[in-house]
Enzyme design. Structure first.
Site, short mmCIF file in Angstrom:
data_model
loop_
_atom_site.label_atom_id
_atom_site.label_comp_id
_atom_site.label_asym_id
_atom_site.label_seq_id
_atom_site.Cartn_x
_atom_site.Cartn_y
_atom_site.Cartn_z
N HIS A 143 -83.31 -26.10 55.48
CA HIS A 143 -82.50 -27.31 55.72
C HIS A 143 -81.26 -27.29 54.83
CE1 HIS A 143 -82.03 -31.79 56.35
NE2 HIS A 143 -81.46 -31.68 55.16
N GLU A 144 -81.45 -26.99 53.55
CA GLU A 144 -80.31 -26.97 52.62
C GLU A 144 -79.34 -25.83 52.93
OE1 GLU A 144 -79.88 -29.52 51.00
OE2 GLU A 144 -81.88 -30.35 51.20
N HIS A 147 -77.08 -26.90 55.60
CA HIS A 147 -75.99 -27.70 55.05
C HIS A 147 -74.89 -26.79 54.49
CE1 HIS A 147 -77.40 -31.72 55.57
NE2 HIS A 147 -78.43 -31.61 54.75
N GLU A 223 -77.97 -34.93 58.72
CA GLU A 223 -79.37 -34.66 58.44
C GLU A 223 -80.10 -34.19 59.69
OE1 GLU A 223 -80.91 -34.55 55.41
OE2 GLU A 223 -78.82 -34.77 54.79
#
Length: 293
Positions: A143-144, A147, A223
């Site tokens: 997930h990071e 980003h 998100e």
């Protein structure tokens, strides 16, 4: 389904940014009419100020954000498991290995920062290392890394800077209205321009609220996109689903910097807010979307 969701979220983000710039242009026009009797002059001043402030925020974001969150940089020898998971996810995402930081906090959470993949950094709490298994931690770091790959942190930093400019401009108008607006030499000009007065009042009262709503909407939208990207990288939605459940059912972080709250994978403050003022989408909705992939 996955790529359709990614594309849909990207379009939503660009629309929100367009709304931000439209808001700044409107505030600038009112500032110009109020102070300079020229909408164009106000738009130029606010636009230039926003650009300069955004550049300053972006170029100094990593060290500033890590310092604000009391994060300590670690090496491979100090945190080998976390280091190797971050390294693996960075390799899959095809981004450079970011710097790795630890936050001493029992609540499970993590975030990424940096103005580009070349100088990115990720931070994880001690709580997330203690409570998540490897598959769950891989989902969080994927997930990071999404980003980082998507320049989301730069986008969030720009949104924060633009929001700050709007709030500053609105406060300038508000202070002038309440404390000095009726005592200046150009009262006659203002009295003859009722529209400028009405717009100034509207900007003073409404613009900060709208800026905050757009900033948080951008955060929520990214998100969803990062969740979808994590599944793309790991091919294991269950790992992230399980991680999000643990994060959602945990206690708030201690001494978290509120200005950084939107960067975390889960809301670190866990306060009751109205929907428009949430920094994160509801965990139940995020998990539902992941289960449908």
């Amino acid at each position: 389904m996955l790529f359709e969701q990614i594309q849909r979220n990207k379009w939503k983000t660009w629309l929100l940014l367009a709304g931000y710039f439209g808001l700044i242009a409107g505030v600038g026009a009112v500032i110009g009419l109020w102070f300079f009797n020229s909408a164009q002059a106000g738009m130029a001043v606010i636009g230039l100020g926003g650009l300069i402030y955004a550049l300053i925020m972006v170029t100094q974001s990593t060290n500033v954000v890590m310092s604000m969150n009391n994060a300590t940089e670690v090496t491979e020898q100090q945190q080998p498991e976390l280091w190797h998971i971050v390294q693996d996810m960075a390799m899959v995402a095809q981004v450079p290995m970011p710097r790795v930081f630890i936050i001493d906090d029992d609540s499970p959470n993590a975030f990424a920062t940096g103005n580009s993949p070349q100088n990115a950094a990720v931070a994880a709490t001690t709580g997330i290392l203690q409570r998540l298994n490897r598959a769950e931690l891989e989902g969080v770091m994927a997930h990071e890394m999404t980003h980082v790959r998507n320049y989301d942190v730069r986008l969030a930093t720009i949104a924060l800077a633009l929001s700050s400019v709007v709030v500053f401009a609105a406060q300038l108008v508000q202070n002038n209205l309440w404390w000095g607006g009726m005592t200046r030499r150009d009262d006659e000009r203002r009295d003859s321009n009722g529209l400028a007065i009405i717009l100034a009042v509207v900007v003073a009262l409404v613009a900060p609220l709208l800026a905050t709503i757009v900033q948080y909407a951008i955060s929520r939208n990214r998100e969803y996109l990062a969740d979808a990207g994590a599944v793309e990288l790991t091919r294991n939605p269950q790992g992230l689903i399980s991680a999000l459940r643990k994060i959602a059912n945990s206690e708030p972080m201690q001494n978290v910097d509120e200005n950084s709250a939107a960067l975390y994978i889960g809301d670190p403050i866990k306060r009751e807010r109205a929907g428009l003022f949430d920094t994160h989408p509801p965990m139940s909705e995020r998990i539902k979307r992941l289960e449908e992939m």
